[in-house]
Design a protein around this motif. Structure first.
Motif, PDB file in Angstrom:
ATOM      1  N   MET A  86       6.889  -8.186 -97.940  1.00 20.97           N
ATOM      2  CA  MET A  86       6.432  -9.426 -97.316  1.00 20.97           C
ATOM      3  C   MET A  86       5.635  -9.084 -96.064  1.00 20.97           C
ATOM      4  O   MET A  86       5.892  -8.057 -95.415  1.00 20.97           O
ATOM      5  CB  MET A  86       7.603 -10.353 -96.993  1.00 20.97           C
ATOM      6  N   PHE A  87       4.673  -9.953 -95.744  1.00 24.84           N
ATOM      7  CA  PHE A  87       3.690  -9.660 -94.701  1.00 24.84           C
ATOM      8  C   PHE A  87       3.440 -10.903 -93.845  1.00 24.84           C
ATOM      9  O   PHE A  87       3.482 -12.024 -94.338  1.00 24.84           O
ATOM     10  CB  PHE A  87       2.347  -9.267 -95.333  1.00 24.84           C
ATOM     11  N   TRP A  88       3.134 -10.651 -92.579  1.00 24.50           N
ATOM     12  CA  TRP A  88       2.608 -11.697 -91.704  1.00 24.50           C
ATOM     13  C   TRP A  88       1.261 -11.260 -91.163  1.00 24.50           C
ATOM     14  O   TRP A  88       1.123 -10.149 -90.615  1.00 24.50           O
ATOM     15  CB  TRP A  88       3.540 -11.982 -90.528  1.00 24.50           C
ATOM     16  N   GLY A 115       4.575   3.666 -98.452  1.00 23.91           N
ATOM     17  CA  GLY A 115       5.140   2.407 -98.872  1.00 23.91           C
ATOM     18  C   GLY A 115       4.611   1.196 -98.138  1.00 23.91           C
ATOM     19  O   GLY A 115       3.945   1.307 -97.110  1.00 23.91           O
ATOM     20  N   GLY A 116       4.877   0.021 -98.656  1.00 27.03           N
ATOM     21  CA  GLY A 116       4.532  -1.207 -97.975  1.00 27.03           C
ATOM     22  C   GLY A 116       3.336  -1.922 -98.532  1.00 27.03           C
ATOM     23  O   GLY A 116       3.106  -3.077 -98.198  1.00 27.03           O
ATOM     24  N   ASN A 117       2.540  -1.274 -99.377  1.00 26.89           N
ATOM     25  CA  ASN A 117       1.425  -1.966 -99.995  1.00 26.89           C
ATOM     26  C   ASN A 117       0.526  -2.633 -98.965  1.00 26.89           C
ATOM     27  O   ASN A 117       0.107  -3.768 -99.116  1.00 26.89           O
ATOM     28  CB  ASN A 117       1.948  -3.013-100.989  1.00 26.89           C
ATOM     29  N   LYS A 118       0.217  -1.900 -97.907  1.00 25.52           N
ATOM     30  CA  LYS A 118      -0.540  -2.473 -96.803  1.00 25.52           C
ATOM     31  C   LYS A 118      -2.018  -2.533 -97.159  1.00 25.52           C
ATOM     32  O   LYS A 118      -2.629  -1.528 -97.502  1.00 25.52           O
ATOM     33  CB  LYS A 118      -0.322  -1.607 -95.566  1.00 25.52           C
ATOM     34  N   SER A 169      -3.672 -19.643 -83.418  1.00 25.03           N
ATOM     35  CA  SER A 169      -4.299 -19.000 -84.567  1.00 25.03           C
ATOM     36  C   SER A 169      -3.755 -19.615 -85.850  1.00 25.03           C
ATOM     37  O   SER A 169      -2.856 -20.443 -85.845  1.00 25.03           O
ATOM     38  CB  SER A 169      -3.992 -17.494 -84.556  1.00 25.03           C
ATOM     39  N   MET A 170      -4.335 -19.166 -86.975  1.00 22.42           N
ATOM     40  CA  MET A 170      -3.788 -19.451 -88.293  1.00 22.42           C
ATOM     41  C   MET A 170      -2.907 -18.272 -88.675  1.00 22.42           C
ATOM     42  O   MET A 170      -3.355 -17.116 -88.623  1.00 22.42           O
ATOM     43  CB  MET A 170      -4.904 -19.636 -89.312  1.00 22.42           C
ATOM     44  N   TYR A 171      -1.673 -18.571 -89.083  1.00 24.83           N
ATOM     45  CA  TYR A 171      -0.743 -17.515 -89.486  1.00 24.83           C
ATOM     46  C   TYR A 171      -0.494 -17.619 -90.988  1.00 24.83           C
ATOM     47  O   TYR A 171      -0.145 -18.683 -91.507  1.00 24.83           O
ATOM     48  CB  TYR A 171       0.564 -17.635 -88.710  1.00 24.83           C
ATOM     49  N   LEU A 172      -0.676 -16.501 -91.650  1.00 23.79           N
ATOM     50  CA  LEU A 172      -0.533 -16.445 -93.102  1.00 23.79           C
ATOM     51  C   LEU A 172       0.574 -15.474 -93.485  1.00 23.79           C
ATOM     52  O   LEU A 172       0.622 -14.352 -92.986  1.00 23.79           O
ATOM     53  CB  LEU A 172      -1.845 -15.994 -93.747  1.00 23.79           C
ATOM     54  N   SER A 177       7.309  -6.004 -94.169  1.00 20.41           N
ATOM     55  CA  SER A 177       8.664  -5.589 -94.510  1.00 20.41           C
ATOM     56  C   SER A 177       8.690  -5.201 -95.983  1.00 20.41           C
ATOM     57  O   SER A 177       8.147  -5.935 -96.816  1.00 20.41           O
ATOM     58  CB  SER A 177       9.649  -6.726 -94.255  1.00 20.41           C
ATOM     59  N   TYR A 178       9.302  -4.080 -96.302  1.00 18.66           N
ATOM     60  CA  TYR A 178       9.378  -3.654 -97.690  1.00 18.66           C
ATOM     61  C   TYR A 178      10.795  -3.724 -98.247  1.00 18.66           C
ATOM     62  O   TYR A 178      11.057  -3.293 -99.371  1.00 18.66           O
ATOM     63  CB  TYR A 178       8.777  -2.259 -97.882  1.00 18.66           C
TER      64      TYR A 178
END
Lengths: 113, 116
Positions: free
Chosen positions: A32-34, B100-103, A87-90, A49-50
């Motif tokens: 998951m990403f921000w 890792g992490g698929n960044k 800002s716009m947060y995705l 986060s992985y």
């Protein structure tokens, strides 16, 4: 279909407030990403986060923290909001394999006054 | 390090004409390349990706992209543009050798405007 939801579409906060942005995905994704999106700057990664309770800093982590207590939920925290965090947060999620695409939520437009 | 460049802030094209949105990348190893589209006040939607194999990749809504290793490019194309294609387009890259992490690293975006 993968669904990524974010707690608010629009949010207005005052300088110095603590702000929580929440993201939930329903596809059992590990990653998951921000991101924050600003005109002319594209998308910049704040944190990702992985795995549960795991987090890594992205390109612009200053002023932000994150929490991942459950696999499906990833929260972004602004400890003391400032105007430059308007800002716009995705939020996005993906499975572990590096060749898989990320799926994005609708975004939260945050304004800090 | 991985990076991506979208040299055009805006592309204007007439409806019915072919369109191209440009993207170049830099990675240490082999690239995974992605195109996303964003409509106003919405999140990003995945269009297509290149992992390996055929250099011409077909995706959603009639879009395609051509991977060119020698020119380190991954341009987005459509044979006949529609007004409804007007949106913000992002190219993204991931180095297949990174951990890792698929960044992903995203470009700054190209605003496509299709006019009647």
């Amino acid at each position: 279909d993968v669904k990524v939801t974010q707690s608010s579409r629009y949010l207005v906060k005052r300088t110095g407030e603590k702000v929580f942005l929440e993201c939930v995905q329903d596809m059992d994704h590990e990653n998951m990403f921000w991101y924050r999106q600003d005109p002319g700057l594209g998308l910049r990664l704040i944190y990702f986060s992985y795995d549960v309770k795991m987090k890594e800093k992205g390109d612009i982590p200053e002023g932000y923290s994150v929490s991942r207590e459950k696999k499906e939920r990833f929260s972004l925290i602004l400890e003391s909001a400032s105007t430059n965090q308007t800002s716009m947060y995705l939020c996005a999620s993906s499975s572990l394999a590096g060749y898989n695409e990320q799926f994005f939520g609708p975004g939260t437009r945050l304004t800090v006054l | 390090a991985q990076s991506v460049a979208q040299p055009e802030d805006q592309v204007n094209v007439a409806e019915g004409n072919p369109l191209t949105v440009k993207c170049t990348y830099s990675v240490s190893g082999n690239p995974y390349l992605f195109w996303y589209v964003q409509y106003p006040n919405r999140g990003l939607q995945f269009l297509l990706k290149y992992i390996t194999g055929d250099n011409l990749v077909k995706g959603s809504y009639g879009f395609e992209a051509e991977f060119n290793k020698s020119q380190t490019s991954f341009h987005l194309k459509k044979p006949s543009a529609l007004v409804s294609d007007s949106a913000l387009y992002f190219c993204a890259v991931r180095d297949a050798l990174t951990g890792g992490g698929n960044k992903l690293t995203f470009g700054t975006g190209t605003q496509l405007k299709v006019e009647l």
